[in-house]
Design a protein around this motif. Sequence first.
Motif, PDB file in Angstrom:
ATOM      1  N   PHE A  71      30.571  83.476  17.258  1.00 26.36           N
ATOM      2  CA  PHE A  71      29.612  82.859  18.162  1.00 26.36           C
ATOM      3  C   PHE A  71      28.203  83.356  17.868  1.00 26.36           C
ATOM      4  CE2 PHE A  71      32.561  80.952  21.141  1.00 26.36           C
ATOM      5  CZ  PHE A  71      33.705  81.732  21.004  1.00 26.36           C
ATOM      6  N   CYS A  72      27.276  82.452  17.997  1.00 24.59           N
ATOM      7  CA  CYS A  72      25.862  82.764  17.891  1.00 24.59           C
ATOM      8  C   CYS A  72      25.291  82.880  19.305  1.00 24.59           C
ATOM      9  CB  CYS A  72      25.175  81.638  17.119  1.00 24.59           C
ATOM     10  SG  CYS A  72      23.417  81.854  16.896  1.00 24.59           S
ATOM     11  N   ASN A  73      24.425  83.863  19.489  1.00 21.64           N
ATOM     12  CA  ASN A  73      23.813  84.100  20.795  1.00 21.64           C
ATOM     13  C   ASN A  73      22.337  84.406  20.568  1.00 21.64           C
ATOM     14  OD1 ASN A  73      22.936  86.639  22.617  1.00 21.64           O
ATOM     15  ND2 ASN A  73      24.182  85.273  23.841  1.00 21.64           N
ATOM     16  N   ALA A  74      21.475  83.880  21.415  1.00 20.34           N
ATOM     17  CA  ALA A  74      20.047  84.106  21.203  1.00 20.34           C
ATOM     18  C   ALA A  74      19.301  84.228  22.524  1.00 20.34           C
ATOM     19  CB  ALA A  74      19.450  82.963  20.382  1.00 20.34           C
TER      20      ALA A  74
ATOM     21  N   VAL B 293      17.689  74.217  25.106  1.00 22.25           N
ATOM     22  CA  VAL B 293      17.884  74.901  23.839  1.00 22.25           C
ATOM     23  C   VAL B 293      19.350  74.795  23.460  1.00 22.25           C
ATOM     24  CG1 VAL B 293      17.806  77.106  22.636  1.00 22.25           C
ATOM     25  CG2 VAL B 293      15.969  76.484  24.218  1.00 22.25           C
ATOM     26  N   GLN B 294      19.600  74.493  22.211  1.00 22.82           N
ATOM     27  CA  GLN B 294      20.969  74.402  21.720  1.00 22.82           C
ATOM     28  C   GLN B 294      21.134  75.323  20.518  1.00 22.82           C
ATOM     29  OE1 GLN B 294      19.037  71.303  21.770  1.00 22.82           O
ATOM     30  NE2 GLN B 294      19.485  71.313  23.953  1.00 22.82           N
ATOM     31  N   LEU B 295      22.291  75.945  20.462  1.00 20.91           N
ATOM     32  CA  LEU B 295      22.680  76.750  19.315  1.00 20.91           C
ATOM     33  C   LEU B 295      23.926  76.118  18.710  1.00 20.91           C
ATOM     34  CD1 LEU B 295      20.824  78.769  20.885  1.00 20.91           C
ATOM     35  CD2 LEU B 295      22.397  80.568  20.171  1.00 20.91           C
ATOM     36  N   VAL B 296      23.876  75.860  17.423  1.00 16.15           N
ATOM     37  CA  VAL B 296      25.012  75.238  16.751  1.00 16.15           C
ATOM     38  C   VAL B 296      25.386  76.076  15.536  1.00 16.15           C
ATOM     39  CG1 VAL B 296      25.892  73.201  15.583  1.00 16.15           C
ATOM     40  CG2 VAL B 296      24.352  72.939  17.540  1.00 16.15           C
TER      41      VAL B 296
END
Length: 121
Positions: free
Chosen positions: A94-97, A2-5
Amino acid sequence: QVQLVESGGGLVQPGGSLTLSCAVSGVVLEIQIVRWFRQAPGKERESVASLNNFDKSNYADSVKGRFTVSKHADKNTVYLQMNNLKPEDTAVYFCNAEVRSYNNYPYVNYWGRGAQVTVTS
């Protein structure tokens, strides 16, 4: 897997607006929650906003009424609309999930690499 951009950062004058995007890709079965954090130079990372899979949002007191978190219809892109920006909003965002990739697998926490937001005249 999984990637968060994050994207959409930049330079803006006080009072201006920016919209950050967090694109979640890879093996994504379900996103439980997406959070936005920020970290200013010399300061600890702090929570800014969150949006869960029930569409419940939460905001830090410092951004309430100015920032709005929402998601695209595909549910794999989350936005942070930032209005009336102030110099103290300058930070790396920053994005965090929490993401589950397969049935009966646990949610796993992922981070993006961050997007710089600079508010200055």
